[in-house]
Design a protein around this motif. Structure first.
Motif, PDB file in Angstrom:
ATOM      1  N   ASN A   1       0.834  -1.197   0.000  1.00 38.71           N
ATOM      2  CA  ASN A   1       0.000   0.000   0.000  1.00 38.71           C
ATOM      3  C   ASN A   1       0.873   1.253   0.000  1.00 38.71           C
ATOM      4  N   GLN A   2       0.513   2.231  -0.832  1.00 34.30           N
ATOM      5  CA  GLN A   2       1.131   3.536  -0.677  1.00 34.30           C
ATOM      6  C   GLN A   2       0.626   4.179   0.618  1.00 34.30           C
ATOM      7  N   SER A   3       1.178   5.312   0.999  1.00 34.48           N
ATOM      8  CA  SER A   3       0.967   5.861   2.337  1.00 34.48           C
ATOM      9  C   SER A   3      -0.488   6.158   2.680  1.00 34.48           C
ATOM     10  N   SER A   4      -1.329   6.436   1.683  1.00 32.63           N
ATOM     11  CA  SER A   4      -2.736   6.752   1.956  1.00 32.63           C
ATOM     12  C   SER A   4      -3.686   5.623   1.552  1.00 32.63           C
ATOM     13  N   ALA A   5      -3.155   4.469   1.175  1.00 34.87           N
ATOM     14  CA  ALA A   5      -3.978   3.321   0.781  1.00 34.87           C
ATOM     15  C   ALA A   5      -4.094   2.349   1.948  1.00 34.87           C
ATOM     16  N   ASP A   6      -5.265   1.691   2.066  1.00 30.62           N
ATOM     17  CA  ASP A   6      -5.485   0.778   3.185  1.00 30.62           C
ATOM     18  C   ASP A   6      -6.076  -0.559   2.725  1.00 30.62           C
ATOM     19  N   TYR A   7      -5.595  -1.077   1.605  1.00 28.99           N
ATOM     20  CA  TYR A   7      -6.073  -2.366   1.099  1.00 28.99           C
ATOM     21  C   TYR A   7      -5.586  -3.505   2.000  1.00 28.99           C
ATOM     22  N   ASP A   8      -6.441  -4.506   2.172  1.00 31.57           N
ATOM     23  CA  ASP A   8      -6.120  -5.725   2.912  1.00 31.57           C
ATOM     24  C   ASP A   8      -6.588  -6.906   2.072  1.00 31.57           C
TER      25      ASP A   8
END
Length: 372
Positions: free
Chosen positions: A338-345
Motif C-alpha cells: 500500500n502507498q501511504s494513503s492506501a489501506d487495502y487488505d
C-alpha cells in the motif's frame, strides 16, 4: 448449531444410502500455515509479524438434476463453506440455487449466485485455488480499498440469473439481485434506501483463447439528498482474456474501471482503474510454477481531498505439486503493498486488527488441498 449439523449429517447419510446417479456430494478440504508480516503503517498502527493456520475456500456441496423430458432439466445446488482451521462449522456464503435448464433455451437459476463479473475475476487468477491471500480481489473491484472482496466479487443473494446457450463460442449471462431492503415511508434521511443490482456478461471462447467482458451496477436508490455520505451507485466494467497453451501453460490479463457515486456530497464520485497479469508454467504433469500481479491505480474524482499516494498492488510467486488428481500441495510468497494513503487488505483471510494506511503485508505460506 448442533441441530443444524445433525440435519446435514442425516441428509448426507440419506443421500449416500439412497443416491441416484443425478445427485453428487462434493467439496474441498483445505488448510494452509502462514508466516505473516504487517508493517510500515503511516501512523505506526500495525500488527507486526505472527503465524496462523487458515482454511482457504473449504466447502461441501450437494448438487443434482432431474430430466423432465423434451430437453428440459431441473437443477439444484446446496453449498456451504466449512472452517477446517477452527472447526466452527458451516459458514454458508456459497452458490446455492434451484433452476431449470434447456439445451436450446438456456438456463434460469434462483438463489445465491456468482455473477459474470465475479466469474471473470476468477478467470484472471492463474492458481488452481483462486481464493486465499494471493487472490487479486485484494485490490481489484474495490475502489475505496479495505478488506474483503468488492461488491461485484461477492456472490449475489436474492438473485435470478439467465445463462444463454453457447452460439459459436459466445455465451451471455444476465443476473439481477433484489436488495429486499426498501425503507418504510417517513424513515430518517440517512436510512432511506431501496437497493438492487444487475450484472451482465459476454464470454467468448475460441480454441485456446477465452475472453470475458462484463458490466455490473448496484443502485442504493437513496431518495433523499441529505443522506450524508451514503453510497448511491456503484459501477464496474471488467475485461479479462486467458490464453491456454499445450501442456497446461497459460497467461492471463485483466483490466477494469470502477466508479462510486455518493449522495449528500454535492455529487461526489470516486473512479479507479485496476489491472493485472498472470501465468502458469507447467514443469511436469504434476508440478507448476504460478506468478501474478494486480494493481489498483490512484483514484480520480472528488470523494477524497487528495487522490495521490492511494495506489496498491499485490503479487504472488507460487509452486503447486499434485500428489493425485484430487490432492495437491502448495507453497507461495505473497506481498500486498500500500502507498501511504492506501489501506487495502486481503480479500480472504484478511489481516485486520486495525492497521493504519500504508501497511505492507507479506505472507509465506504452505498447505494442502484435497477435493472430493
Amino acid at each position: 448449531m448442533n441441530k443444524f449439523l445433525l440435519a446435514i449429517s442425516m441428509l448426507a447419510a440419506s443421500l449416500t444410502a439412497n443416491a441416484q446417479s443425478n445427485v453428487t456430494i462434493y467439496g474441498v478440504a483445505d488448510a494452509t500455515v502462514e508466516a505473516v508480516s504487517a508493517k510500515g503503517a503511516a501512523n505506526g498502527v500495525e500488527r507486526g509479524t505472527f503465524s496462523r493456520v487458515n482454511s482457504t475456500a473449504s466447502y461441501i456441496g450437494f448438487k443434482g438434476s432431474e430430466d423432465l423430458g423434451n430437453g428440459l432439466k431441473a437443477l439444484f445446488q446446496i453449498e456451504t463453506g466449512v472452517a477446517t482451521d477452527n472447526n466452527t462449522g458451516f459458514t454458508g456464503g456459497r452458490d446455492t440455487f434451484v433452476g431449470l435448464s434447456s439445451a436450446n433455451a438456456g438456463t434460469v437459476l434462483f438463489g445465491t449466485l456468482t455473477g459474470p463479473t465475479r466469474a471473470a475475476g476468477q478467470l484472471a487468477d492463474s492458481r488452481f485455488n483462486v481464493s486465499g491471500v494471493a487472490a487479486g480481489t485484494a485490490v481489484f473491484g474495490k475502489p475505496t480499498g479495505g478488506s474483503g472482496s468488492g461488491t461485484f466479487d461477492t456472490r449475489f443473494s436474492n438473485a435470478i440469473a439467465y445463462i444463454s446457450p453457447t452460439f459459436n463460442g459466445l455465451t451471455a449471462t444476465a443476473a439481477y439481485s433484489a436488495g429486499e431492503n426498501k425503507s418504510v415511508s417517513g424513515a430518517a434521511a440517512a436510512d432511506v434506501k431501496n437497493t438492487s443490482g444487475y450484472d451482465l456478461g459476454l464470454t467468448y471462447k475460441t480454441g485456446p483463447l477465452t475472453t470475458a467482458l462484463t458490466h455490473a451496477e448496484l443502485r442504493n436508490r437513496l431518495d433523499n439528498s441529505a443522506a450524508g455520505t451514503n453510497l448511491d451507485n456503484s459501477k464496474l466494467t471488467r475485461l479479462v482474456s486467458v490464453y491456454s497453451f499445450n501442456g497446461g501453460h497459460k497467461v492471463s490479463a485483466m483490466i477494469e474501471r470502477s466508479k462510486n457515486e455518493y449522495t449528500g456530497l454535492a455529487g461526489a464520485s470516486l473512479a479507479r482503474n485496476a489491472w493485472g497479469l498472470g501465468g502458469k508454467y507447467q514443469l511436469t504433469s504434476s508440478d507448476a510454477i504460478v506468478a501474478q500481479y494486480f494493481q489498483a491505480n490512484n483514484p480520480s474524482g472528488s470523494f477524497y481531498a487528495d487522490n495521490s499516494n492511494r495506489k496498491a498492488s499485490i503479487y504472488e510467486i507460487g509452486y503447486e505439486h499434485y500428489l493425485s488428481k484430487r490432492t495437491a500441495l502448495k507453497t507461495a510468497y505473497t506481498a500486498l503493498n500500500n502507498q501511504s494513503s492506501a489501506d487495502y487488505d486481503f480479500s480472504t483471510n484478511a489481516i485486520g486488527g486495525g492497521n493504519g494506511s500504508g501497511v505492507d503485508y507479506k505472507v509465506l505460506s504452505a498447505g494442502i488441498r484435497h477435493a472430493f
